[in-house]
Design a protein around this motif. Structure first.
Motif, PDB file in Angstrom:
ATOM      1  N   LEU A 279       5.807 -35.626  10.352  1.00  0.00           N
ATOM      2  CA  LEU A 279       5.126 -34.874  11.405  1.00  0.00           C
ATOM      3  C   LEU A 279       3.841 -34.240  10.875  1.00  0.00           C
ATOM      4  O   LEU A 279       2.790 -34.291  11.534  1.00  0.00           O
ATOM      5  CB  LEU A 279       6.054 -33.799  11.969  1.00  0.00           C
ATOM      6  CG  LEU A 279       5.471 -32.928  13.085  1.00  0.00           C
ATOM      7  CD1 LEU A 279       4.982 -33.776  14.250  1.00  0.00           C
ATOM      8  CD2 LEU A 279       6.501 -31.910  13.566  1.00  0.00           C
TER       9      LEU A 279
ATOM     10  N   LEU B 273       0.050 -34.989  12.327  1.00  0.00           N
ATOM     11  CA  LEU B 273      -0.784 -33.935  12.888  1.00  0.00           C
ATOM     12  C   LEU B 273      -2.107 -33.801  12.141  1.00  0.00           C
ATOM     13  O   LEU B 273      -3.084 -33.287  12.690  1.00  0.00           O
ATOM     14  CB  LEU B 273      -0.026 -32.605  12.880  1.00  0.00           C
ATOM     15  CG  LEU B 273       1.239 -32.579  13.753  1.00  0.00           C
ATOM     16  CD1 LEU B 273       1.899 -31.208  13.704  1.00  0.00           C
ATOM     17  CD2 LEU B 273       0.920 -32.975  15.188  1.00  0.00           C
TER      18      LEU B 273
ATOM     19  N   TYR C  86      -1.397 -36.086  21.502  1.00  0.00           N
ATOM     20  CA  TYR C  86      -1.308 -34.874  20.696  1.00  0.00           C
ATOM     21  C   TYR C  86      -1.611 -33.663  21.577  1.00  0.00           C
ATOM     22  O   TYR C  86      -2.578 -33.671  22.346  1.00  0.00           O
ATOM     23  CB  TYR C  86      -2.268 -34.950  19.512  1.00  0.00           C
ATOM     24  CG  TYR C  86      -1.830 -35.988  18.500  1.00  0.00           C
ATOM     25  CD1 TYR C  86      -0.929 -35.659  17.497  1.00  0.00           C
ATOM     26  CD2 TYR C  86      -2.275 -37.304  18.589  1.00  0.00           C
ATOM     27  CE1 TYR C  86      -0.492 -36.614  16.586  1.00  0.00           C
ATOM     28  CE2 TYR C  86      -1.842 -38.268  17.682  1.00  0.00           C
ATOM     29  CZ  TYR C  86      -0.954 -37.910  16.693  1.00  0.00           C
ATOM     30  OH  TYR C  86      -0.505 -38.857  15.799  1.00  0.00           O
TER      31      TYR C  86
ATOM     32  N   HIS D  19       0.979 -26.879  17.360  1.00  0.00           N
ATOM     33  CA  HIS D  19       0.519 -28.180  17.832  1.00  0.00           C
ATOM     34  C   HIS D  19       1.581 -29.219  17.499  1.00  0.00           C
ATOM     35  O   HIS D  19       2.478 -28.978  16.686  1.00  0.00           O
ATOM     36  CB  HIS D  19      -0.826 -28.561  17.206  1.00  0.00           C
ATOM     37  CG  HIS D  19      -0.860 -28.502  15.710  1.00  0.00           C
ATOM     38  ND1 HIS D  19      -0.535 -27.380  14.981  1.00  0.00           N
ATOM     39  CD2 HIS D  19      -1.180 -29.434  14.786  1.00  0.00           C
ATOM     40  CE1 HIS D  19      -0.660 -27.620  13.686  1.00  0.00           C
ATOM     41  NE2 HIS D  19      -1.038 -28.864  13.536  1.00  0.00           N
ATOM     42  N   GLY D  20       1.469 -30.388  18.155  1.00  0.00           N
ATOM     43  CA  GLY D  20       2.472 -31.413  17.926  1.00  0.00           C
ATOM     44  C   GLY D  20       2.118 -32.709  18.625  1.00  0.00           C
ATOM     45  O   GLY D  20       1.000 -32.894  19.115  1.00  0.00           O
TER      46      GLY D  20
ATOM     47  N   GLN E 236       7.399 -33.108  19.581  1.00  0.00           N
ATOM     48  CA  GLN E 236       7.793 -32.649  18.255  1.00  0.00           C
ATOM     49  C   GLN E 236       6.603 -31.908  17.654  1.00  0.00           C
ATOM     50  O   GLN E 236       5.521 -32.490  17.495  1.00  0.00           O
ATOM     51  CB  GLN E 236       8.176 -33.834  17.366  1.00  0.00           C
ATOM     52  CG  GLN E 236       9.273 -34.723  17.943  1.00  0.00           C
ATOM     53  CD  GLN E 236      10.650 -34.096  17.848  1.00  0.00           C
ATOM     54  OE1 GLN E 236      11.066 -33.610  16.795  1.00  0.00           O
ATOM     55  NE2 GLN E 236      11.377 -34.102  18.959  1.00  0.00           N
ATOM     56  N   GLY E 237       6.781 -30.617  17.368  1.00  0.00           N
ATOM     57  CA  GLY E 237       5.635 -29.840  16.917  1.00  0.00           C
ATOM     58  C   GLY E 237       5.975 -28.794  15.879  1.00  0.00           C
ATOM     59  O   GLY E 237       7.149 -28.525  15.582  1.00  0.00           O
ATOM     60  N   LEU E 238       4.938 -28.204  15.335  1.00  0.00           N
ATOM     61  CA  LEU E 238       5.062 -27.146  14.336  1.00  0.00           C
ATOM     62  C   LEU E 238       4.195 -25.962  14.736  1.00  0.00           C
ATOM     63  O   LEU E 238       3.117 -26.136  15.315  1.00  0.00           O
ATOM     64  CB  LEU E 238       4.605 -27.635  12.959  1.00  0.00           C
ATOM     65  CG  LEU E 238       5.519 -28.604  12.207  1.00  0.00           C
ATOM     66  CD1 LEU E 238       4.783 -29.155  10.991  1.00  0.00           C
ATOM     67  CD2 LEU E 238       6.803 -27.907  11.779  1.00  0.00           C
TER      68      LEU E 238
ATOM     69  N   TYR F 255       9.754 -25.208  13.879  1.00  0.00           N
ATOM     70  CA  TYR F 255       9.723 -26.594  14.360  1.00  0.00           C
ATOM     71  C   TYR F 255      10.146 -26.568  15.826  1.00  0.00           C
ATOM     72  O   TYR F 255      11.213 -26.052  16.168  1.00  0.00           O
ATOM     73  CB  TYR F 255      10.681 -27.449  13.538  1.00  0.00           C
ATOM     74  CG  TYR F 255      10.561 -28.939  13.775  1.00  0.00           C
ATOM     75  CD1 TYR F 255      10.019 -29.774  12.807  1.00  0.00           C
ATOM     76  CD2 TYR F 255      11.001 -29.527  14.963  1.00  0.00           C
ATOM     77  CE1 TYR F 255       9.913 -31.147  13.010  1.00  0.00           C
ATOM     78  CE2 TYR F 255      10.892 -30.888  15.176  1.00  0.00           C
ATOM     79  CZ  TYR F 255      10.351 -31.696  14.198  1.00  0.00           C
ATOM     80  OH  TYR F 255      10.242 -33.052  14.414  1.00  0.00           O
TER      81      TYR F 255
ATOM     82  N   SER G  43      11.096 -28.685  19.215  1.00  0.00           N
ATOM     83  CA  SER G  43      11.586 -29.985  19.671  1.00  0.00           C
ATOM     84  C   SER G  43      11.969 -29.882  21.145  1.00  0.00           C
ATOM     85  O   SER G  43      12.810 -29.059  21.519  1.00  0.00           O
ATOM     86  CB  SER G  43      12.801 -30.412  18.838  1.00  0.00           C
ATOM     87  OG  SER G  43      13.369 -31.600  19.343  1.00  0.00           O
TER      88      SER G  43
END
Length: 245
Positions: free
Chosen positions: A97, A101, A131, A138-139, A163-165, A172, A174
């Motif tokens: 991931l 990104l 994105y 962002h993810g 799926q992002g951070l 994380y 989801s």
């Protein structure tokens, strides 16, 4: 005289801070549903292929009727503590991931996109990749399906995921949402897929691989055409409403 905390207490305090659950807000009204938010404790790991999450936040969007309409926020430190192995299962998802990104490219069909929770099945495809940014993170969003067999995917299998951070790398995010896309068959015995099913049962492995690759290419092209479809962009707007503090 200044008192010094023992090193073990300092380490414990740092660990607790790293795994603390963030405050989560979002706008479920964008989906026209009510949301149920719960803070769940960690699930002890067992020697099974299931996913055993750390303490995390989970959000049920809409009624609990079996549909996959769920948002989860996992502390990254908790994920790594729960799955400390390297390469292990979780760390590759995180690394994949982070790389995505940074590059913000559309990966080739043969590669797998990052996904949590872990699934005891193979990622069949990914399509309609985009994105997205949300306040503080962002993810990547995409359509996907998982299966334990080589067979045409149905509308019940393909779902939207994000799926992002968080920007600080501590959380994380989801998000999964069923779509029941009419562009896909209702079941694997549909007329459009009968010939493919026959080919997939052939003892000629080269013929099977060629037919399967051709099928995936056609299906991904069909799903890529939905990148800006209102059914997906509505979910994008929900993702952009997510805030972590």
């Amino acid at each position: 005289m200044t008192r010094m905390l023992p090193l073990c207490l300092l380490l414990l305090s740092s660990a607790l801070a790293a795994t603390a659950l963030p405050k989560l807000t979002f706008d479920a009204g964008l989906l026209g549903v009510q949301a149920t938010v719960r803070s769940l404790p960690a699930t002890p790991r067992r020697d099974e292929p299931d996913f055993f999450p750390p303490a995390h936040l989970t959000v049920r969007l809409g009624p609990d009727n079996g549909a996959l309409h769920e948002l989860n926020v996992y502390p990254v430190a908790g994920l790594l503590a729960q799955y400390p192995e390297r390469p292990g299962e979780v760390r590759p998802q995180l690394d994949r991931l982070k790389t995505l990104l940074q590059t913000r490219r559309v990966p080739p069909l043969a590669s797998e996109l990052p996904f949590l929770p872990l699934v005891p099945a193979g990622q069949v495809l990914h399509a309609a990749v985009a994105y997205l940014n949300f306040p503080g993170g962002h993810g990547v969003r995409y359509l996907t399906a998982y299966s334990q067999e080589v067979a045409p995917v149905t509308r019940q299998q393909v779902f939207y995921t994000f799926q992002g951070l968080s920007d600080d790398g501590r959380a994380y995010v989801s998000f999964q949402y069923d779509l029941n896309l009419k562009e896909l068959p209702q079941d694997v015995t549909s007329a459009a897929d009968r010939a493919l099913l026959q080919t997939l049962m052939s003892p000629d492995t080269q013929r099977v691989q060629t037919a399967w690759n051709s099928y995936l290419t056609r299906t991904v092209k069909r799903l890529d055409a939905l990148t800006q479809d209102p059914r997906l962009t509505r979910l994008d707007r929900f993702v952009r409403s997510v805030q972590l503090r």
